[in-house]
Write a protein that holds these residues in place. Structure first.
Motif, PDB file in Angstrom:
ATOM      1  N   LYS A  78     -12.964  -8.837   9.842  1.00 36.66           N
ATOM      2  CA  LYS A  78     -11.880  -9.559   9.158  1.00 36.66           C
ATOM      3  C   LYS A  78     -11.578 -10.911   9.789  1.00 36.66           C
ATOM      4  O   LYS A  78     -10.948 -11.752   9.166  1.00 36.66           O
ATOM      5  N   TYR A  79     -12.068 -11.122  11.019  1.00 41.13           N
ATOM      6  CA  TYR A  79     -11.810 -12.401  11.673  1.00 41.13           C
ATOM      7  C   TYR A  79     -12.971 -13.389  11.537  1.00 41.13           C
ATOM      8  O   TYR A  79     -12.878 -14.533  11.981  1.00 41.13           O
TER       9      TYR A  79
ATOM     10  N   LEU B 234     -14.352 -15.009   9.017  1.00 37.32           N
ATOM     11  CA  LEU B 234     -14.184 -16.197   8.181  1.00 37.32           C
ATOM     12  C   LEU B 234     -13.306 -17.251   8.874  1.00 37.32           C
ATOM     13  O   LEU B 234     -13.624 -18.444   8.859  1.00 37.32           O
ATOM     14  N   ALA B 235     -12.221 -16.806   9.487  1.00 40.44           N
ATOM     15  CA  ALA B 235     -11.350 -17.752  10.197  1.00 40.44           C
ATOM     16  C   ALA B 235     -12.092 -18.363  11.387  1.00 40.44           C
ATOM     17  O   ALA B 235     -11.931 -19.549  11.696  1.00 40.44           O
ATOM     18  N   THR B 236     -12.909 -17.550  12.056  1.00 37.49           N
ATOM     19  CA  THR B 236     -13.714 -18.059  13.170  1.00 37.49           C
ATOM     20  C   THR B 236     -14.670 -19.139  12.672  1.00 37.49           C
ATOM     21  O   THR B 236     -14.827 -20.197  13.277  1.00 37.49           O
TER      22      THR B 236
ATOM     23  N   TYR C  91     -14.304 -21.059  10.131  1.00 40.36           N
ATOM     24  CA  TYR C  91     -13.629 -22.300   9.756  1.00 40.36           C
ATOM     25  C   TYR C  91     -13.042 -23.055  10.945  1.00 40.36           C
ATOM     26  O   TYR C  91     -12.344 -24.047  10.774  1.00 40.36           O
TER      27      TYR C  91
ATOM     28  N   VAL D 158     -14.234 -15.030  19.869  1.00 41.45           N
ATOM     29  CA  VAL D 158     -14.227 -14.068  18.757  1.00 41.45           C
ATOM     30  C   VAL D 158     -15.642 -13.951  18.188  1.00 41.45           C
ATOM     31  O   VAL D 158     -16.093 -12.862  17.820  1.00 41.45           O
ATOM     32  N   ARG D 159     -16.348 -15.089  18.178  1.00 45.35           N
ATOM     33  CA  ARG D 159     -17.742 -15.046  17.706  1.00 45.35           C
ATOM     34  C   ARG D 159     -18.577 -14.098  18.568  1.00 45.35           C
ATOM     35  O   ARG D 159     -19.410 -13.342  18.050  1.00 45.35           O
TER      36      ARG D 159
ATOM     37  N   LEU E 100     -17.484 -11.475  20.033  1.00 43.58           N
ATOM     38  CA  LEU E 100     -17.102 -10.106  19.665  1.00 43.58           C
ATOM     39  C   LEU E 100     -17.767  -9.685  18.350  1.00 43.58           C
ATOM     40  O   LEU E 100     -18.136  -8.518  18.174  1.00 43.58           O
TER      41      LEU E 100
END
Lengths: 490, 95
Positions: free
Chosen positions: A305-306, A308-310, A312, A382-383, A385
């Motif tokens: 879920k994260y 897409l934000a990562t 961008y 986050v990438r 992860l």
């Protein structure tokens, strides 16, 4: 003539049942008839194509058949082609005629391919609808049942996908930074694969986000995609991130079958509000693979879920750096100013479209002093992860099956109200770019309005062979044979 | 955090993109929409995680430190918007 696949055209060429020149003329005629409607190609290259076809016929007559001798292709206008205008669908490259050939297109030419023209795309490959092209939108060859309104082909490689679906070309090149091959393949009812990061050289491809960009093919069958990727891929000393690994026989992998393969179904992809027909198609795909002897395994990718934000943060950051080269000094557009800074600012304001300007500004902000750690560094963590999730999942399975996109093709002008709505198109495709793993979209069915929907197969790094094997198994089971309304020979 | 008009202008200046005054408010809204959506990453526990910088899970190759290209002046200059002899031409930078 227009119902050939690359595999069947290759056999017919070698058996002298058709000549490369006949095949090329038929496709040039189709382009002349349909491109004014579809706008799939920015530049058509009839003279070059005819000369390449004549050379292919001469080679075939000598008994020198290469992998793609005489096969007519469209090239995404993000690949630099020597002596042929290259636009990236942006005004800022007007005019730009590369004095060199990208490695991928050089590989295709060496394999005997014929280039019909340069395919339309979102400006600098930034978009999911082809609506951001400075050369106008591309029309999807598919329409909703009983509704003639123009739909988008997806993006960013929208022209490539539309050209192949409408039979203007037997195959095409694309690039995929966050889904730009797989989402348009799904929207246009064809096959497309983003290979492993490093499988194809990025040298000579106009850069968007260098740690995510990867070239790959479009075609109407899984086997055709495998043939094309085999010709495009390979180590290139001119790209330091190009992988020095052997290129296997991808086409041979298409007949392997899935018996005994473990197929993971990531539970986090089942988002709230997923369209029921997407969910149903996914379940159908799972059933098809199970019937063919695959073992279905529930897996978890908790950071999905994260992704897409990562994306961008990472992609605009890299883009703001890569696009700094468009300064009006060495090539492309120049808008004069009183001093050098004004020249830069005027050139870049006039040359870049709204979406490109937005992404450059987001990238500039997240890299700027005081915000780097909060945004860019956090996104890179986050990438890591997201990659860890995939590495862990692939300890338990050989490939993953997901939907390609959250919807079928939408109308031109829809989802334009705010940028984030458009970004959500790539929710299922972006994680593969973040992790660098291969992903393929294969048409698997139609929605209630008669539009194609794709399923996505994700694989381990450098295991495109399993991806092709699974994709071909879905293709056989789906027996997808519906054709778009707008196509050559219709 | 939310961008004010002065910050939008500062980012545009850093990015060397001219902004007209009328362009600032819509851009401010769009950029804040994107940044607000990105804020969700603050939920993720990244304690002790090494940042991932590249797409390739491999060591970069080294090559011999030697010239492998060059002497292509005309090709380099072929797309220049303005040139003076064998040079790119730009507005006067130094008085």
């Amino acid at each position: 003539m227009h119902d050939f696949t690359i595999a069947s055209a290759r056999a017919a060429l070698r058996a002298k049942k058709v000549s490369a020149q006949e095949l090329t003329e038929a496709h040039l005629d189709a382009i002349a008839a349909l491109n004014p409607r579809l706008n799939a190609l920015i530049t058509v290259m009839p003279e070059t194509a005819r000369a390449q076809a004549a050379a292919a016929d001469a080679a075939l007559a000598r008994g020198e058949a290469h992998a793609l001798s005489g096969i007519p292709l469209a090239i995404k206008d993000l690949f630099c082609t020597g002596g042929v205008r290259t636009t990236a669908a942006s005004r800022i490259l007007e005019p730009f005629v590369p004095p060199y050939e990208s490695t991928v297109t050089a590989n295709l030419l060496r394999a005997g391919a014929v280039f019909l023209g340069k395919a339309n795309l979102d400006e600098f490959a930034m978009g999911s609808s082809n609506m951001t092209s400075a050369f106008g939108p591309v029309t999807n060859p598919w329409t909703r049942r009983g509704d003639n309104r123009a739909l988008v082909p997806g993006g960013s490689s929208g022209g490539s996908a539309a050209a192949v679906a409408a039979r203007l070309a037997l195959g095409a090149t694309g690039t995929d930074t966050g889904g730009s091959i797989r989402q348009p393949a799904s929207f246009c009812g064809i096959v497309g694969i983003k290979p492993t990061y490093g499988r194809c050289s990025r040298w000579g491809i106009v850069a968007f986000a260098s740690s995510l960009d990867q070239a790959g093919p479009f075609a109407r069958t899984v086997e055709d995609c495998a043939i094309l990727l085999g010709a495009m891929a390979g180590h290139d000393p001119k790209d330091s991130t190009s992988a020095d690994v052997p290129v296997p026989d991808f086409a041979a992998a298409c007949t392997r079958g899935v018996k005994g393969l473990r197929i993971g179904v990531p539970r986090e992809y089942r988002s709230d509000g997923m369209a029921p027909e997407i969910e149903a198609l996914w379940q159908q795909g799972i059933a098809w693979l199970r019937e063919q002897g695959a073992e279905i395994i529930d897996v978890s990718l908790p950071h999905t879920k994260y992704a897409l934000a990562t994306y961008y943060i990472v992609a605009p950051a890299e883009a703001s750096s890569n696009l700094a080269r468009y300064d009006g000094v060495r090539f492309g557009l120049r808008k004069d100013g009183e001093d050098l800074d004004q020249l830069y600012e005027n050139t870049r304001a006039a040359g870049f479209g709204a979406e490109v300007r937005r992404r450059i500004m987001i990238g500039t902000y997240v890299l700027s002093a005081g915000y780097y750690d909060a945004y860019y560094l956090r996104a890179q963590k986050v990438r890591a992860l997201i990659l860890r999730d995939f590495t862990e999942a692939f300890r338990h399975c050989d490939a993953l099956l997901t939907p390609t996109a959250p919807s079928a093709a939408f109308g031109q002008g829809e989802k334009m109200d705010d940028p984030v709505t458009m970004y959500l198109n790539d929710v299922f495709t972006v994680p593969a770019n973040m992790a660098g793993i291969p992903g393929l979209s294969v048409p698997a069915g139609l929605d209630a309005q008669g539009l194609p929907l794709g399923l996505q197969v994700l694989g381990k790094p450098f295991d495109e062979e399993t991806v092709f094997a699974v994709g071909a198994a879905i293709e056989r089971a789906a027996a997808f044979n519906v054709l778009p309304a707008i196509r050559a020979g219709a | 955090m939310s961008l004010d008009p002065a910050t939008v202008r500062r980012i545009a200046r850093l990015a060397r993109i001219r902004l007209d005054d009328a362009e600032v408010p819509p851009l401010q809204t769009e950029l804040n929409g994107i940044l607000g959506w990105i804020e969700q990453l603050n939920e993720v526990n990244v304690e002790g995680v090494e940042p991932l910088t590249g797409g390739a899970q491999m060591a970069l190759k080294m090559r011999a430190d030697e010239v492998t290209d060059g002497n292509i002046r005309d090709a380099v200059l072929a797309n220049a918007p303005d040139r003076a002899g064998d040079y790119f031409a730009v507005p006067k930078v130094v008085e």
